[in-house]
Every structure is written in C-alpha cells, then in structure tokens.
Motif scaffolding. Structure first.
Motif, short mmCIF file in Angstrom:
data_model
loop_
_atom_site.label_atom_id
_atom_site.label_comp_id
_atom_site.label_asym_id
_atom_site.label_seq_id
_atom_site.Cartn_x
_atom_site.Cartn_y
_atom_site.Cartn_z
N GLN A 10 8.41 -1.42 6.92
CA GLN A 10 7.57 -2.57 7.24
C GLN A 10 6.38 -2.10 8.06
O GLN A 10 6.54 -1.36 9.03
CB GLN A 10 8.33 -3.65 8.01
N TYR A 11 5.20 -2.52 7.67
CA TYR A 11 3.99 -2.18 8.41
C TYR A 11 3.78 -3.22 9.49
O TYR A 11 3.45 -4.37 9.21
CB TYR A 11 2.79 -2.11 7.46
N ILE A 12 3.96 -2.81 10.74
CA ILE A 12 3.81 -3.72 11.87
C ILE A 12 2.33 -3.86 12.23
O ILE A 12 1.85 -4.95 12.55
CB ILE A 12 4.61 -3.22 13.09
N ASP A 44 8.25 13.24 0.68
CA ASP A 44 8.12 12.23 -0.37
C ASP A 44 7.10 11.16 -0.02
O ASP A 44 6.33 10.72 -0.87
CB ASP A 44 9.48 11.57 -0.63
N VAL A 45 7.13 10.69 1.23
CA VAL A 45 6.27 9.59 1.67
C VAL A 45 5.56 10.02 2.96
O VAL A 45 6.21 10.53 3.88
CB VAL A 45 7.07 8.30 1.92
N VAL A 46 4.25 9.81 3.02
CA VAL A 46 3.46 10.15 4.21
C VAL A 46 2.73 8.92 4.70
O VAL A 46 2.08 8.21 3.91
CB VAL A 46 2.45 11.27 3.90
N PHE A 47 2.82 8.65 6.01
CA PHE A 47 1.97 7.67 6.67
C PHE A 47 0.75 8.43 7.20
O PHE A 47 0.89 9.33 8.04
CB PHE A 47 2.70 7.00 7.83
N ALA A 48 -0.45 8.05 6.75
CA ALA A 48 -1.65 8.81 7.08
C ALA A 48 -2.72 7.92 7.67
O ALA A 48 -3.04 6.86 7.12
CB ALA A 48 -2.19 9.50 5.82
N PRO A 53 2.67 14.64 -1.16
CA PRO A 53 3.74 13.64 -1.24
C PRO A 53 3.61 12.82 -2.51
O PRO A 53 2.52 12.74 -3.11
CB PRO A 53 3.48 12.78 -0.01
N ALA A 54 4.69 12.19 -2.92
CA ALA A 54 4.62 11.26 -4.05
C ALA A 54 3.85 10.00 -3.66
O ALA A 54 3.14 9.41 -4.48
CB ALA A 54 6.02 10.89 -4.52
N MET A 55 3.99 9.58 -2.39
CA MET A 55 3.39 8.32 -1.95
C MET A 55 2.71 8.50 -0.61
O MET A 55 3.29 9.05 0.33
CB MET A 55 4.47 7.22 -1.85
N VAL A 56 1.47 8.03 -0.52
CA VAL A 56 0.72 7.98 0.73
C VAL A 56 0.59 6.52 1.14
O VAL A 56 0.11 5.70 0.34
CB VAL A 56 -0.67 8.61 0.59
N ILE A 57 1.01 6.19 2.35
CA ILE A 57 0.85 4.84 2.87
C ILE A 57 -0.21 4.89 3.97
O ILE A 57 0.02 5.50 5.01
CB ILE A 57 2.17 4.26 3.39
N PRO A 58 -1.38 4.27 3.76
CA PRO A 58 -2.44 4.34 4.77
C PRO A 58 -2.11 3.54 6.02
O PRO A 58 -1.40 2.52 5.97
CB PRO A 58 -3.66 3.72 4.05
N ILE A 115 -0.88 0.72 -0.63
CA ILE A 115 -1.50 -0.02 0.47
C ILE A 115 -0.61 -1.17 0.91
O ILE A 115 -0.21 -2.00 0.08
CB ILE A 115 -2.90 -0.55 0.06
N MET A 116 -0.30 -1.19 2.19
CA MET A 116 0.44 -2.30 2.79
C MET A 116 -0.43 -2.90 3.89
O MET A 116 -1.06 -2.17 4.65
CB MET A 116 1.77 -1.80 3.38
N LEU A 117 -0.46 -4.21 3.98
CA LEU A 117 -1.20 -4.86 5.04
C LEU A 117 -0.27 -5.14 6.22
O LEU A 117 0.93 -5.37 6.01
CB LEU A 117 -1.84 -6.15 4.55
#
Length: 273
Positions: A61-63, A191-195, A217-222, A268-270
């Motif tokens: 969850q993106y806080i 696998d997943v990076v928060f950048a 990574p397979a997935m980048v979450i900004p 992209i998650m808001l």
C-alpha cells in the motif's frame, strides 16, 4: 468543504490526468523469475499467524511520499521511511527509516513498533541489518547521501531489502548516487523496486534510469514524485526505454511470483487519499 473532501477531489483529478497520460500503455502479463534468497522460515522457528495475505503474495500500500506499507502472508507489516508526517493507520511491526530529512524518519515513533530500523548512524559509522521477523528477512545496503547544502554525508541512507517467500523487494530510500558493482552484487536479483523519481532532491532522471537498468527488476513502483510533472516525465522516459507503464486505480497492490510482469514495468500507484 472539509479537508477530506478536498483531498478526494485532488486525488480524483490526479488519477484522471495520469490515466489520460498513460492511456494505451497499460500491459500486464505473467512472468517467472528467481529470487536471490528465500526467507520462508529459513532463519528461525516457524510462527503461526492468521494470514491477511495469501501465501506467496505480498500486499503493498502506498501511504505517501516514500512511505509504503508491506504486508506479508504471516501478518508482518513493514512501513518504509516511517516519519512523523505520513504514517500507516496502525503501528507497523517493523519501521525502516533513512536520514535524509524529517519526511523520512521519526523523532517520535509509535512505542508499539516492535523493530525500529534507522538506516544510518548519526556519527557516520556503519549500520548493518540482517534479521528475520516472522516470514520476512530484512537486510540493508548503505549508501551516501547529500545534505541540503550539497555536502556529502557518508552512509546517510540505506537501501532496505525485504525477502518474503520467493519475492525480493527493495526500497532505494533517498538515493543520491549510482550503485557500484559491489552494491549490485549485495542486492542480488530484485523483483520489485521502490524508486524516488523526483528528478531533483534525489537522483536526476538519467542517473535513476541507469540505476534501474543495472538492478533490472520486473516491476518499478515510483515514489517521491511530489514535484509537479515529475511522475509524467518519468513515465514518458521509462516508456522510451522500453518499460511498460501500468497504472493502479487503488493505493494497494498485491504482488506474487505469478503476477510479476514478463516485460519490465513501471507500476504507478497513487498515495492513499
């Protein structure tokens, strides 16, 4: 109009604008990858929980800003860059922080947090974590950081790595320089990076793209896209580099080995409204 109503309207406008921007770019497909280390009970006695997340999955969850809440199948909740302004609704089991500035650490952490992990020492000496909490292994790789005046602060940031089952997730923190071969070796397969993609107070866009291309990574979450236009600029740049762009209509996303994208994806998650 109340504050919550204003927040919801802003959230809706941002969602609509970004949705229009990335229309036609959304692609999702299954993939199979190999995680560096399995943290499935290998570092301590088994513990039994009432699972809120299915086995093999992780809820993200993106806080807001650079704070995410990661929940494991064993019920462990981790808050990244835990601070005094933006927090999950409940105290996490584990809170990680870095020393960038006040939106990345807490001076008054909730006393119910079981494991508080600052990613730096005020005296500049190393901090080295490798611990298992329930069904997650947590380790860190320290990097240098830049102060407001441009001065370098040695070991002021930590990249935290969370290993859950067959997934490896990395939070780059307030990264201010590209990674060395040793850093990449210690990271392993992620696998997943928060950048952070602000293109200002952390890495400039070209340097961040180099970091992401090195990690693969397979997935980048900004995250950390509080400057106007930063998210749109990053999405356009990533698309030009061959990344698929997907957008979540929610602040939560469940990741598992079976739903990792086959092609490198910016997801992209808001922030939670």
């Amino acid at each position: 109009m109340g504050r919550n109503a204003v927040s919801r309207r802003r959230h809706s406008r941002m969602l609509a604008g970004l949705g229009a921007f990335i229309a036609g770019l959304i692609v999702s497909a299954p993939a199979f990858a190999i995680c560096q280390v399995i943290a499935d009970g290998a570092f301590g006695p088994a513990r039994i929980y009432k699972a809120a997340v299915e086995t093999g999955s992780v809820r993200i969850q993106y806080i807001g800003h650079s704070t995410f809440e990661i929940e494991t199948p064993g019920g462990i909740r981790i808050a990244t860059d835990y601070n005094d302004q933006i927090r999950p609704p409940l105290p996490p089991t584990v809170a990680t922080m870095n020393g960038a500035h006040s939106t990345h650490y807490s001076l008054a952490p909730d006393p119910d947090i079981q494991h508080l992990l600052p990613g730096w020492n005020p005296d500049g000496s190393p901090v080295d974590y490798d611990l298992t909490v329930g069904d997650v292994r947590i380790r860190n790789i320290q990097t240098n950081i830049r102060g407001w005046e441009g001065d370098s602060r040695r070991l002021g940031n930590s990249i935290f790595v969370f290993e859950v089952g067959d997934l490896c997730i990395a939070h780059l923190g307030h990264l201010h320089h590209q990674l060395t071969e040793e850093d990449l070796l210690r990271l392993g397969q992620i696998d997943v990076v928060f950048a952070a993609i602000d293109n200002s107070t952390t890495l400039r866009m070209e340097s961040m793209m180099k970091v992401l291309n090195d990690i693969r990574p397979a997935m980048v979450i900004p995250m950390h896209f509080h400057f106007p236009g930063a998210l749109q600029a990053f999405a356009a740049r990533a698309a030009s580099d061959g990344y698929q762009i997907s957008m979540d209509t929610d602040s939560e996303h469940v990741v598992s080995r079976t739903n990792l994208p086959a092609q490198r994806t910016v997801h992209i998650m808001l922030p939670k409204s």
